[in-house]
Scaffold this active site. Structure first.
Site, PDB file in Angstrom:
ATOM      1  N   HIS A   1       4.700  62.979  74.226  1.00  0.00           N
ATOM      2  CA  HIS A   1       3.982  62.886  72.810  1.00  0.00           C
ATOM      3  C   HIS A   1       2.157  63.150  73.338  1.00  0.00           C
ATOM      4  O   HIS A   1       1.602  63.582  71.877  1.00  0.00           O
ATOM      5  CB  HIS A   1       4.347  61.938  72.211  1.00  0.00           C
ATOM      6  CG  HIS A   1       6.139  61.890  71.900  1.00  0.00           C
ATOM      7  ND1 HIS A   1       7.207  60.568  72.030  1.00  0.00           N
ATOM      8  CD2 HIS A   1       6.589  63.046  71.478  1.00  0.00           C
ATOM      9  CE1 HIS A   1       7.998  60.777  71.677  1.00  0.00           C
ATOM     10  NE2 HIS A   1       8.050  62.175  71.196  1.00  0.00           N
TER      11      HIS A   1
ATOM     12  N   ARG B   1       9.948  71.965  75.597  1.00  0.00           N
ATOM     13  CA  ARG B   1      10.209  71.943  77.071  1.00  0.00           C
ATOM     14  C   ARG B   1      10.551  72.180  77.936  1.00  0.00           C
ATOM     15  O   ARG B   1      10.518  73.020  78.367  1.00  0.00           O
ATOM     16  CB  ARG B   1      10.957  70.087  77.283  1.00  0.00           C
ATOM     17  CG  ARG B   1       9.884  69.222  76.412  1.00  0.00           C
ATOM     18  CD  ARG B   1      10.430  67.955  76.156  1.00  0.00           C
ATOM     19  NE  ARG B   1      12.242  68.041  76.027  1.00  0.00           N
ATOM     20  CZ  ARG B   1      12.522  67.136  75.550  1.00  0.00           C
ATOM     21  NH1 ARG B   1      12.353  65.737  75.524  1.00  0.00           N
ATOM     22  NH2 ARG B   1      13.257  67.226  74.292  1.00  0.00           N
TER      23      ARG B   1
ATOM     24  N   LYS C   1      20.038  57.268  61.500  1.00  0.00           N
ATOM     25  CA  LYS C   1      20.009  57.419  63.320  1.00  0.00           C
ATOM     26  C   LYS C   1      19.645  55.447  63.490  1.00  0.00           C
ATOM     27  O   LYS C   1      18.696  55.330  62.508  1.00  0.00           O
ATOM     28  CB  LYS C   1      18.177  57.948  63.965  1.00  0.00           C
ATOM     29  CG  LYS C   1      18.665  59.703  63.937  1.00  0.00           C
ATOM     30  CD  LYS C   1      18.181  59.978  65.265  1.00  0.00           C
ATOM     31  CE  LYS C   1      18.546  61.573  65.497  1.00  0.00           C
ATOM     32  NZ  LYS C   1      17.699  62.015  65.880  1.00  0.00           N
TER      33      LYS C   1
ATOM     34  N   SER D   1      12.770  60.844  74.528  1.00  0.00           N
ATOM     35  CA  SER D   1      12.674  59.899  74.414  1.00  0.00           C
ATOM     36  C   SER D   1      14.459  59.380  74.783  1.00  0.00           C
ATOM     37  O   SER D   1      14.361  58.229  74.524  1.00  0.00           O
ATOM     38  CB  SER D   1      12.320  59.357  72.606  1.00  0.00           C
ATOM     39  OG  SER D   1      11.072  60.020  72.605  1.00  0.00           O
TER      40      SER D   1
END
Length: 161
Positions: A18, A90, A42, A128
């Site tokens: 990040h 990614r 979440k 994460s």
């Protein structure tokens, strides 16, 4: 006219990936709004305030603004009068998901564009979720998150034992 981008995410926790996207994004944009997504479905490990503090500690740059939002990203972008969303990629799986999201965002508001930035090779495998999983088992996350985040992860999981 200032070039402003929104970099949305949960940032639970902030990773070096990040940080790299924000730093490199600042080479392109005059300002980046790091928008912490609040998702009631979440249960994050860190509170919004803790996540804001991670970002604030890492970036003393006045060109980095920290904000929160819930709901549709395009609605948030419109409310801030921002037309660019910055996203990091990614792997191929990221690309497929992000392409879907970018196209849906464009369908919802065709004035908003998404700019993709590849993650640094050293952070290619880091997420994460993976960081939290490793830290939860006492694994070392040194070098994949900023030091102050690493310390908070150690404290958080020490409290849960």
């Amino acid at each position: 006219m200032a070039r402003i981008a929104i970099y949305p995410g949960s940032f639970d926790p902030l990773t070096n990936g990040h940080v790299s996207i924000i730093e490199r994004g600042l080479r392109i944009f005059d300002k980046i709004i790091v928008a912490i997504a609040v998702n009631i479905r979440k249960e994050p490990l860190f509170t919004v305030d803790e996540r804001e503090e991670f970002i604030r500690t890492e970036f003393a740059d006045e060109r980095v603004e920290i904000d929160t939002f819930s709901g549709l990203l395009v609605d948030y972008a419109a409310s801030r009068n921002v037309r660019v969303i910055l996203r990091g990629l990614r792997a191929v799986s990221d690309f497929e998901y992000e392409l879907q999201m970018a196209n849906m965002n464009r369908k919802l508001d065709d004035s908003i564009d998404t700019v993709f930035m590849m993650t640094e090779e050293s952070d290619f495998y880091v997420s994460s979720s993976l960081v939290k999983e490793v830290a939860s088992f006492g694994g070392k996350v040194e070098g994949v998150v900023p030091e102050h985040v690493e310390q908070k992860l150690v404290e958080k999981f020490a409290d849960k034992k």
